[in-house]
Design a protein around this motif. Structure first.
Motif, PDB file in Angstrom:
ATOM      1  N   ARG A 135       0.987  -1.362  -0.110  1.00 24.04           N
ATOM      2  CA  ARG A 135       0.004  -0.064  -0.241  1.00 24.04           C
ATOM      3  C   ARG A 135       0.779   1.257  -0.073  1.00 24.04           C
ATOM      4  O   ARG A 135       0.377   2.320  -0.294  1.00 24.04           O
ATOM      5  N   TRP A 136       2.244   1.113   0.387  1.00 22.38           N
ATOM      6  CA  TRP A 136       2.919   2.195   0.326  1.00 22.38           C
ATOM      7  C   TRP A 136       3.943   2.406  -0.932  1.00 22.38           C
ATOM      8  O   TRP A 136       4.561   3.392  -1.286  1.00 22.38           O
ATOM      9  N   THR A 181       4.901   3.650  -4.693  1.00 24.08           N
ATOM     10  CA  THR A 181       4.563   4.970  -5.203  1.00 24.08           C
ATOM     11  C   THR A 181       4.251   4.748  -6.654  1.00 24.08           C
ATOM     12  O   THR A 181       3.748   5.866  -7.313  1.00 24.08           O
ATOM     13  N   ILE A 206       0.558   5.246  -7.683  1.00 24.89           N
ATOM     14  CA  ILE A 206       0.103   6.713  -7.212  1.00 24.89           C
ATOM     15  C   ILE A 206       0.785   7.597  -8.528  1.00 24.89           C
ATOM     16  O   ILE A 206      -0.034   8.566  -9.002  1.00 24.89           O
ATOM     17  N   LEU A 213      -4.394   4.538  -2.134  1.00 30.45           N
ATOM     18  CA  LEU A 213      -3.791   4.847  -0.744  1.00 30.45           C
ATOM     19  C   LEU A 213      -4.461   4.478   0.436  1.00 30.45           C
ATOM     20  O   LEU A 213      -5.184   5.357   1.054  1.00 30.45           O
ATOM     21  N   TRP A 222      -7.942  13.235  -0.335  1.00 29.88           N
ATOM     22  CA  TRP A 222      -7.990  11.907   0.562  1.00 29.88           C
ATOM     23  C   TRP A 222      -8.993  12.162   1.644  1.00 29.88           C
ATOM     24  O   TRP A 222     -10.066  11.185   1.574  1.00 29.88           O
TER      25      TRP A 222
END
Length: 322
Positions: free
Chosen positions: A55-56, A58, A61, A91, A144
């Motif tokens: 989930r982290w 990049t 994203i 995220l 978010w």
């Protein structure tokens, strides 16, 4: 849509302190003319506890932001409504994690400073608060949180009302209010605003600010969670959704993703508040704002009215959000 950057993007998100942003953020970065000092910023950053978790990463994203810049190159403000639910679904984290401003600093400074400049650059620069600022101002945090506070369980459709193109006031003003933490209040407010938008009221931003101020003021004497109780959150479902990030497919461009199935907003509670909010709106004075260059932060956005209440993230979070 591939998007080349003039800097190396770290493979995972980190935690960058405010002090580092203050030290290294200059007009060169804010104008898009200089790349971030990657070595210094990476040294100043820490890693999340589960830094190796999917989930982290990049890469998803960056792909999402590249598509937004390509798709909305002629209308930057319209990107907010498209990006907010997709950023939230990409995220995946708890409110406690999202309340850590260091995460958003890292995203803005090391991962996507080009997007911050593209989205928020005015005549010369993007304001420093778009890189490092409160949750209702920072470039990515505000999107978010808009998706988090206005979604209806797994359904992101209400977020489109909050991020309506051409009306930035829900993001700039309403998102600041403590009462928006109460889901029936947030959705009753959106229902009233949606009716106004559909009716084509002139100066819709003034209506947003007038209603938001009235709802917030009334909230100091009326207890909305008593008038319109919310359903208890489904904590396990939220945690399952976060854990599924390890195997989840990238969000699709042309359909809304599914959020965490952690409980819908009780319709009866929203129905109970709508007539009250309609009455508050009818009695609230509208205030035409001066459209001066000094007050308008960027093209297409109106300056928000000052609000009396502060940032909702400053109060204690319930244990289920931790």
């Amino acid at each position: 849509m591939p998007h080349r950057t003039s800097f190396d993007v770290p493979p995972a998100l980190g935690l960058l302190p405010d002090a580092a942003v203050a030290k290294y953020l200059g007009r060169g970065m804010q104008s898009g003319q200089e790349s971030p000092p990657q070595v210094a910023l990476r040294k100043a950053s820490d890693s999340p506890t589960d830094s190796t978790a999917a989930r982290w990463r990049t890469a998803p994203i960056r792909e999402l932001l590249a598509e937004a810049m390509h798709r909305f190159q002629d209308d930057r403000t319209t990107a907010d409504g498209w990006l907010a639910p997709r950023l939230h679904a990409t995220l995946r984290m708890t409110r406690s994690e999202a309340g850590d401003g260091r995460l958003w600093n890292h995203l803005a400074m090391l991962v996507a400073p080009d997007y911050v400049v593209w989205r928020h650059k005015g005549a010369e620069i993007a304001e420093a608060s778009r890189f490092c600022g409160p949750h209702y101002t920072q470039c990515f945090s505000r999107l978010w949180w808009a998706a988090e506070l206005f979604r209806d369980g797994h359904d992101y459709r209400p977020v489109g009302i909050a991020c309506r193109a051409g009306v930035q006031d829900v993001l700039n003003t309403t998102l600041r209010l403590d009462v928006i933490d109460h889901r029936p209040t947030a959705h009753a407010l959106l229902r009233v605003l949606d009716s106004l938008f559909r009716a084509g009221v002139p100066r819709p931003g003034d209506h947003v600010n007038a209603l938001s101020a009235a709802v917030n003021t009334a909230g100091s004497t009326l207890v909305y969670d008593v008038l319109a109780p919310d359903a208890p959150p489904l904590v396990d479902e939220l945690q399952d959704w976060i854990a599924e990030a390890e195997s989840a497919s990238p969000v699709q461009w042309d359909r809304l993703p599914d959020g965490p199935d952690d409980g819908r907003v009780p319709r009866s509670s929203v129905d109970a508040l709508v007539p009250l909010f309609e009455k508050l709106h009818a009695e609230a004075p509208l205030r035409r704002r001066r459209a001066t260059a000094k007050e308008t932060s960027e093209p297409g956005e109106e300056a928000p009215l000052p609000m009396q209440r502060g940032v909702s993230l400053e109060k204690s979070l319930p244990s289920w959000m931790m």
